[in-house]
Scaffold this active site. Structure first.
Site, short mmCIF file in Angstrom:
data_model
loop_
_atom_site.label_atom_id
_atom_site.label_comp_id
_atom_site.label_asym_id
_atom_site.label_seq_id
_atom_site.Cartn_x
_atom_site.Cartn_y
_atom_site.Cartn_z
N GLU A 103 32.31 54.67 53.77
CA GLU A 103 33.15 54.13 54.85
C GLU A 103 34.11 53.06 54.32
O GLU A 103 35.26 52.97 54.73
CB GLU A 103 32.25 53.53 55.93
CG GLU A 103 32.99 53.02 57.16
CD GLU A 103 32.04 52.38 58.17
OE1 GLU A 103 30.89 52.05 57.82
OE2 GLU A 103 32.46 52.20 59.33
N ASP A 161 38.62 46.18 64.14
CA ASP A 161 37.52 45.40 64.74
C ASP A 161 37.59 43.88 64.57
O ASP A 161 38.03 43.17 65.44
CB ASP A 161 36.19 45.93 64.21
CG ASP A 161 35.94 47.37 64.62
OD1 ASP A 161 36.91 48.06 64.96
OD2 ASP A 161 34.79 47.82 64.60
C1 6A9 Z 1 28.49 52.01 67.14
C2 6A9 Z 1 26.30 52.63 66.22
C3 6A9 Z 1 23.80 54.87 64.85
C4 6A9 Z 1 34.51 51.48 63.05
O1 6A9 Z 1 35.18 55.45 62.10
C5 6A9 Z 1 34.92 55.18 63.43
C6 6A9 Z 1 35.18 53.72 63.75
C7 6A9 Z 1 36.63 53.35 63.43
O2 6A9 Z 1 37.47 53.99 64.36
C8 6A9 Z 1 36.88 51.89 63.51
O3 6A9 Z 1 38.19 51.61 63.08
N1 6A9 Z 1 34.25 52.89 62.98
C9 6A9 Z 1 35.91 51.13 62.63
O4 6A9 Z 1 36.13 49.77 62.72
C10 6A9 Z 1 32.84 53.19 63.29
C11 6A9 Z 1 32.48 52.82 64.70
C12 6A9 Z 1 31.09 53.10 65.07
C13 6A9 Z 1 30.79 52.56 66.43
C14 6A9 Z 1 29.49 53.08 66.96
C15 6A9 Z 1 27.17 52.59 67.44
C16 6A9 Z 1 25.43 53.81 66.24
O5 6A9 Z 1 24.55 53.75 65.13
#
Ligand code: 6A9
Length: 846
Positions: free
Chosen positions: A817, A582
């Site tokens: 996380e 990100d």
């Molecule tokens: C946004 C919010 C209830 C961010 O683990 C999943 C991903 C990874 O692939 C990525 O590398 N996470 C990491 O930078 C989480 C992404 C969540 C996005 C959703 C909406 C909803 O809130």
């Protein structure tokens, strides 16, 4: 990304599935495999939910409510959500196929949900199953925090000298309302037997399982099915039983339906002049109801069984007594005990000395280097990864831009085809859906436990590919999934990539297949792997070619993640969501001239994987040759260094239009009278040097990729330098693992906008750390001048990671996380049992 929508009578390629037989239809995924996996806890976004792996299923679920707390209706527990503030919850054991044990720690009580499946000749497809739900008051509310070891909490430990009864503070006895529901997604009507349900739930279980089902119906392929409920605690108090039968196509807001039901009953109570209100369902059944909810309100402890039978000729007909007994009461307890014992045996066989067993190939030293409670945490990590596997059905929405005659761009939202996804999820509470690059990491653990389940998941993911070879990064399929994502994040872009992490596993898989072919020693697993890879080849190839064409960089051998926003005016450093990292800093001013070192390294991995898989499948040389050539090209160390190595610092870097002199500033407006006021959002401004093409001096995870992908020759001094950089506490090294961005980088812990806190700008992430540990292990076992140092770092890094994750789990009840790089504390989404669960592999040193 400009598409011409009128390209083919079958619609544009971007909206069409990849041609050919879907992988999920391979023979290995049919028959017994499909039967065995039909039912499961495939609704990971809920505290407890069962469904079938088919588009229109029956859904079974649990909600609960504490009528004595403030705002009980605003705090119905159903969807797993962080704001509920549960002290801890998750699977303590789960085998991914037929058994699981979960504990949920709410404010005043612990809830245990344990389920087990029983396949039998007379059973319907997918077998019979039972769930035991037990709610217990905590002995001393508030004190039994997760710091206490779970085993202690489970055993009835008696301490000498503590036998005298302590005077208990007076408090009202605890009451709970459980809501058990079953819903048919296809709208097929349910038969509710209210008398049977009331009889089975009101009284303690002296009489044994009730003989009539509370709910029954018919649904292919189950034929007739029955759900029996019965109370199993021995609290000598009558429970209040209420119900609601609803006809609705909407399954994503059942919590709201229950809340509305209770409101309706409150209105009625008021109209009837009630002095005291009871929070209860209105005891109504709408005609053609396809959702049945039973509410049981009782003093604690409260325990009950749900027992599901199918394959029956008549719906509510006489239940086969033997089968009901096998999945309820003592029969269910026996099934659960067997499931638990089998889980423990398999855990020991898979994780070796970590579990006190002898299999799995890990050494005693490996076990000795991790905290004594590491096995317990590894068990929970594995179980939550498996218990987090879900089944989703629906379509993705995509954002398309179309060039109009005259050059104007218009944007439309289109839907992809309806499809199924069987996948693990990163976080049951926060992101309970599929993410492409996360899933490649998940498979490293799932594969170790259950190769068939892992292949089935891979098959589903590759079936998501469109005719251009694209797979969307985030899979938001169906109403339940979409209900949890803010609208602006729902649409996926068909030029957006995400690291092709599936190749981490796939090339290994092909090596096992090759070894089996060579030694003529085929097992079931390698045979199925071979069948899978052969069938998957056209898709793997198309995926690769999609990356290679759409993400190609400005100069040969370079690559660039698309969808960075050059017009972004508020971001300190425009994000690159597609890279998975990100907000990890890259060139300050996005341009087409950028080259991204992490993507080049992912492509090297992917290219080598294609070459290896193709050769091992024995494909014609002319089909494999281009991959062999391209792999050699991307592994060319000189070329890598030319494109990305900063000779002065020895750091690998992105290239692009960059300046270090950027800041977020609040815009100021001067009014007519000369006063100055702050207006609008903060803007990014250049405060000194203008951007110029250069290697980007922001040392972090991105810089580690040549090392992580093992592209540095073992004898090279560059390797020694990378190890030095990595071990430097002023840069990435901490006592808890490697931080994502160097402490000395100018954007270390910098907010990206006033609303965006730093994310990959310092925090410790387990996926990249896992790759680093494995890279150290690789260099430790490859002869060369840095071998000893790599071995040392392997041991140190692994110890730091496992030590901290285990400590944090015990202190907070969760895997997280990310972890804070100064304190080690868990941060962000929780529970996060996606790639953080790789702690199980780290602890076992696998
Ligand atoms: C946004 C919010 C209830 C961010 O683990 C999943 C991903 C990874 O692939 C990525 O590398 N996470 C990491 O930078 C989480 C992404 C969540 C996005 C959703 C909406 C909803 O809130």
């Amino acid at each position: 990304w400009v598409v011409h929508l009128a390209t083919s009578p079958r619609g544009p390629a971007v909206l069409r599935p990849f041609p050919g037989r879907p992988l999920k239809q391979l023979p290995q995924f049919g028959g017994q495999h499909a039967e065995q996996l039909l039912w499961g806890t495939y609704r990971p976004g809920y505290y407890f939910g069962m469904r079938m792996r088919q588009p229109r299923s029956l859904l079974v679920g649990l909600m609960w409510m504490d009528p004595q707390r403030s705002d009980p209706l605003g705090n119905i527990r159903h969807e797993a959500q962080q704001r509920d503030g549960l002290a801890k919850y998750g699977w303590l054991q789960h085998d991914g196929q037929q058994y699981g044990l979960q504990q949920l720690w709410d404010e005043q009580y612990n809830i245990t949900t344990a389920w087990a499946k029983r396949l039998c000749a007379e059973c319907g497809p997918g077998g019979d199953w039972g769930v035991s739900v037990a709610v217990q008051e905590r002995a001393q509310p508030g004190q039994q925090q997760p710091q206490r070891r779970l085993q202690e909490a489970e055993e009835d430990v008696e301490y000498e000298g503590e036998e005298e009864e302590q005077p208990q503070p007076q408090r009202p006895r605890q009451v709970v309302s459980l809501f058990l529901y079953v819903a048919s997604e296809d709208g097929s009507p349910l038969q509710l037997d209210l008398t049977a349900a009331a009889a089975a739930l009101q009284q303690p279980a002296a009489a044994g399982p009730a003989s009539a089902p509370a709910v029954s119906g018919r649904l292919p392929p189950l034929r007739g099915w029955q759900l029996h409920l019965h109370r199993t605690d021995s609290t000598p108090v009558q429970a209040a039983v209420n119900y609601l039968g609803l006809a609705t196509p909407h399954m994503h807001n059942l919590t709201e339906a229950v809340r509305q039901g209770i409101y309706a009953s409150l209105h009625r109570q008021r109209a009837e002049g009630a002095q005291q209100y009871r929070l209860e369902l209105p005891n109504l059944v709408q005609p053609g109801a396809n959702v049945a909810v039973f509410q049981v309100t009782s003093l604690l402890p409260l325990a009950l069984d749900l027992s599901f039978l199918s394959g029956l000729s008549g719906g509510a007909a006489e239940p086969p007594a033997g089968r009901l007994a096998a999945v309820s009461g003592l029969g269910l307890q026996q099934l659960l005990a067997d499931g638990s014992a089998a889980f423990e045996r398999r855990f020991a066989a898979t994780f070796g000395s970590l579990a006190g067993g002898s299999g799995g190939g890990s050494t005693e030293q490996a076990a000795a280097a991790v905290p004594a409670s590491a096995p317990e945490v590894a068990r929970a990590a594995l179980s939550n990864m498996l218990g987090g596997i879900g089944y989703f059905y629906g379509h993705s929405l995509v954002r398309l831009q179309e060039q109009q005659p005259g050059g104007r761009l218009t944007e439309t939202t289109e839907r992809l085809w309806d499809t199924a996804l069987y996948s693990a999820v990163p976080s049951r509470s926060f992101f309970p859906r599929g993410f492409l690059w996360d899933e490649g990491f998940h498979q490293l653990l799932i594969r170790r436990w259950d190769a068939a389940v892992s292949r089935d998941i891979l098959g589903h993911w590759f079936d998501l590919m469109n005719a251009q070879g694209w797979i969307a990064r985030e899979q938001i399929l169906g109403e339940e999934a979409r209900a949890r994502v803010p609208a602006e994040f729902v649409r996926q872009s068909p030029d957006a990539a995400n690291p092709p992490t599936f190749f981490l596993l796939l090339s290994e898989m092909s090596q096992w297949v090759a070894a089996a072919a060579q030694s003529k020693d085929w097992g079931d697993t390698t045979r199925a792997d071979a069948q899978f890879l052969k069938a998957a080849w056209p898709r793997l190839r198309a995926w690769y070619l999609w990356f290679n064409s759409t993400q190609a960089g400005p100069v040969p051998g370079s690559y660039r993640w698309r969808v960075r926003d050059p017009s972004s005016s508020r971001e300190l450093n425009p994000k690159t969501l597609t890279s998975g990292l990100d907000d990890a800093p890259r060139a300050s001013h996005p341009s087409d001239d950028e080259r991204h070192v992490d993507l080049r390294c992912w492509m090297a991995l992917a290219t080598r994987a294609l070459a290896t898989i193709g050769s091992n499948l024995g494909l014609p040389h002319k089909e494999v040759r281009p991959f062999l050539a391209a792999a050699a090209h991307l592994e060319d160390f000189g070329r890598l260094n030319e494109l990305h190595l900063d000779q002065g610092s020895g750091e690998y870097r992105d290239w692009g239009s960059h300046t270090e002199d950027v800041q977020l500033r609040q815009p100021v407006q001067t009014l007519a009278d000369g006063r100055q006021v702050l207006v609008g959002d903060m803007q990014r401004v250049v405060t000194g040097q203008q951007p110029r093409p250069q290697l980007v001096p922001q040392f972090g995870y991105i810089s580690l990729f040549p090392l992580l992908m093992r592209l540095i020759p073992p004898a090279s001094p560059v390797l020694g330098r990378q190890l030095e950089l990595l071990r430097d506490p002023a840069r990435l090294w901490t006592d808890y693992g490697l931080r994502s961005l160097s402490r000395s980088a100018s954007l270390y812990q910098a907010r990206n906008t006033e609303h965006d806190p730093p994310y990959w700008r310092g925090a410790i992430w387990v996926n990249v750390n896992y790759l680093a540990v494995q890279a150290m292990r690789h260099y430790a076992s490859t002869p060369g001048p840095h071998q000893g140092r790599a071995a040392q770092l392997h041991a140190e890094l692994r110890g730091n990671l496992v030590g901290n994750i285990v400590r944090q789990y015990q202190a907070t009840g969760y895997l997280w996380e990310q972890y804070d790089d100064t304190t080690g504390q868990g941060k962000g989404g929780h529970p996060f049992t996606g790639w953080t669960a790789l702690v199980a592999l780290l602890a076992a040193d696998q």
